[in-house]
Design a protein around this motif. Sequence first.
Motif, PDB file in Angstrom:
ATOM      1  N   GLU A   6       0.832  -1.204   0.000  1.00  0.00           N
ATOM      2  CA  GLU A   6       0.000   0.000   0.000  1.00  0.00           C
ATOM      3  C   GLU A   6       0.868   1.257   0.000  1.00  0.00           C
ATOM      4  O   GLU A   6       0.560   2.240  -0.670  1.00  0.00           O
ATOM      5  CB  GLU A   6      -0.939   0.001   1.199  1.00  0.00           C
ATOM      6  CG  GLU A   6      -2.026  -1.052   1.121  1.00  0.00           C
ATOM      7  CD  GLU A   6      -2.825  -1.150   2.414  1.00  0.00           C
ATOM      8  OE1 GLU A   6      -2.410  -0.547   3.425  1.00  0.00           O
ATOM      9  OE2 GLU A   6      -3.859  -1.829   2.400  1.00  0.00           O
ATOM     10  N   GLN A   7       1.948   1.231   0.748  1.00  0.00           N
ATOM     11  CA  GLN A   7       2.861   2.376   0.782  1.00  0.00           C
ATOM     12  C   GLN A   7       3.508   2.590  -0.587  1.00  0.00           C
ATOM     13  O   GLN A   7       3.646   3.728  -1.048  1.00  0.00           O
ATOM     14  CB  GLN A   7       3.935   2.165   1.849  1.00  0.00           C
ATOM     15  CG  GLN A   7       3.410   2.250   3.267  1.00  0.00           C
ATOM     16  CD  GLN A   7       4.484   1.944   4.306  1.00  0.00           C
ATOM     17  OE1 GLN A   7       5.530   1.365   3.990  1.00  0.00           O
ATOM     18  NE2 GLN A   7       4.224   2.329   5.552  1.00  0.00           N
ATOM     19  N   ILE A   8       3.883   1.501  -1.225  1.00  0.00           N
ATOM     20  CA  ILE A   8       4.491   1.595  -2.557  1.00  0.00           C
ATOM     21  C   ILE A   8       3.489   2.183  -3.546  1.00  0.00           C
ATOM     22  O   ILE A   8       3.826   3.072  -4.339  1.00  0.00           O
ATOM     23  CB  ILE A   8       5.005   0.219  -3.025  1.00  0.00           C
ATOM     24  CG1 ILE A   8       6.210  -0.198  -2.185  1.00  0.00           C
ATOM     25  CG2 ILE A   8       5.358   0.243  -4.514  1.00  0.00           C
ATOM     26  CD1 ILE A   8       6.688  -1.617  -2.442  1.00  0.00           C
ATOM     27  N   GLU A   9       2.248   1.719  -3.496  1.00  0.00           N
ATOM     28  CA  GLU A   9       1.222   2.226  -4.405  1.00  0.00           C
ATOM     29  C   GLU A   9       0.960   3.711  -4.169  1.00  0.00           C
ATOM     30  O   GLU A   9       0.795   4.486  -5.112  1.00  0.00           O
ATOM     31  CB  GLU A   9      -0.065   1.417  -4.247  1.00  0.00           C
ATOM     32  CG  GLU A   9       0.033   0.014  -4.816  1.00  0.00           C
ATOM     33  CD  GLU A   9      -1.197  -0.831  -4.515  1.00  0.00           C
ATOM     34  OE1 GLU A   9      -2.174  -0.297  -3.938  1.00  0.00           O
ATOM     35  OE2 GLU A   9      -1.176  -2.029  -4.856  1.00  0.00           O
ATOM     36  N   GLU A  10       0.934   4.110  -2.905  1.00  0.00           N
ATOM     37  CA  GLU A  10       0.724   5.524  -2.583  1.00  0.00           C
ATOM     38  C   GLU A  10       1.877   6.377  -3.114  1.00  0.00           C
ATOM     39  O   GLU A  10       1.664   7.447  -3.693  1.00  0.00           O
ATOM     40  CB  GLU A  10       0.587   5.704  -1.070  1.00  0.00           C
ATOM     41  CG  GLU A  10       0.260   7.132  -0.668  1.00  0.00           C
ATOM     42  CD  GLU A  10       0.086   7.291   0.834  1.00  0.00           C
ATOM     43  OE1 GLU A  10       0.209   8.430   1.300  1.00  0.00           O
ATOM     44  OE2 GLU A  10      -0.165   6.291   1.529  1.00  0.00           O
ATOM     45  N   LEU A  11       3.089   5.893  -2.937  1.00  0.00           N
ATOM     46  CA  LEU A  11       4.255   6.620  -3.449  1.00  0.00           C
ATOM     47  C   LEU A  11       4.238   6.695  -4.976  1.00  0.00           C
ATOM     48  O   LEU A  11       4.602   7.721  -5.561  1.00  0.00           O
ATOM     49  CB  LEU A  11       5.549   5.966  -2.958  1.00  0.00           C
ATOM     50  CG  LEU A  11       5.862   6.140  -1.473  1.00  0.00           C
ATOM     51  CD1 LEU A  11       7.063   5.279  -1.084  1.00  0.00           C
ATOM     52  CD2 LEU A  11       6.113   7.598  -1.141  1.00  0.00           C
ATOM     53  N   GLN A  12       3.803   5.629  -5.617  1.00  0.00           N
ATOM     54  CA  GLN A  12       3.720   5.629  -7.080  1.00  0.00           C
ATOM     55  C   GLN A  12       2.689   6.647  -7.565  1.00  0.00           C
ATOM     56  O   GLN A  12       2.917   7.333  -8.561  1.00  0.00           O
ATOM     57  CB  GLN A  12       3.373   4.229  -7.592  1.00  0.00           C
ATOM     58  CG  GLN A  12       4.518   3.244  -7.489  1.00  0.00           C
ATOM     59  CD  GLN A  12       4.116   1.830  -7.871  1.00  0.00           C
ATOM     60  OE1 GLN A  12       2.954   1.440  -7.760  1.00  0.00           O
ATOM     61  NE2 GLN A  12       5.100   1.046  -8.316  1.00  0.00           N
ATOM     62  N   MET A  13       1.567   6.749  -6.866  1.00  0.00           N
ATOM     63  CA  MET A  13       0.546   7.730  -7.249  1.00  0.00           C
ATOM     64  C   MET A  13       1.075   9.154  -7.060  1.00  0.00           C
ATOM     65  O   MET A  13       0.877  10.021  -7.910  1.00  0.00           O
ATOM     66  CB  MET A  13      -0.734   7.531  -6.427  1.00  0.00           C
ATOM     67  CG  MET A  13      -1.520   6.308  -6.834  1.00  0.00           C
ATOM     68  SD  MET A  13      -3.179   6.185  -6.110  1.00  0.00           S
ATOM     69  CE  MET A  13      -2.930   6.572  -4.404  1.00  0.00           C
TER      70      MET A  13
END
Length: 70
Positions: A6-13
């Motif tokens: 989830e943290q990775i996805e948030e950073l990607q966004m």
Amino acid sequence: MQGVQEQIEELQMKLAFQELTVEELNQEVIKLNQLIANQQHQIQLLIGKLKAMEPSNIATQAEETPPPHY
């Protein structure tokens, strides 16, 4: 705590949004640079026209003869 995924996805966004913002700002900078270049060219044309103008037939105040005194 959020999962790592989830943290990775948030950073990607966030990164994608920042990349889009940077690209939009870059396009605005390009437009403004073109506008400035155009205005500089127009100013140079005006300077050339002013320099090419014939001098005025009207005398400056320093060249005028003083009025007669009564």
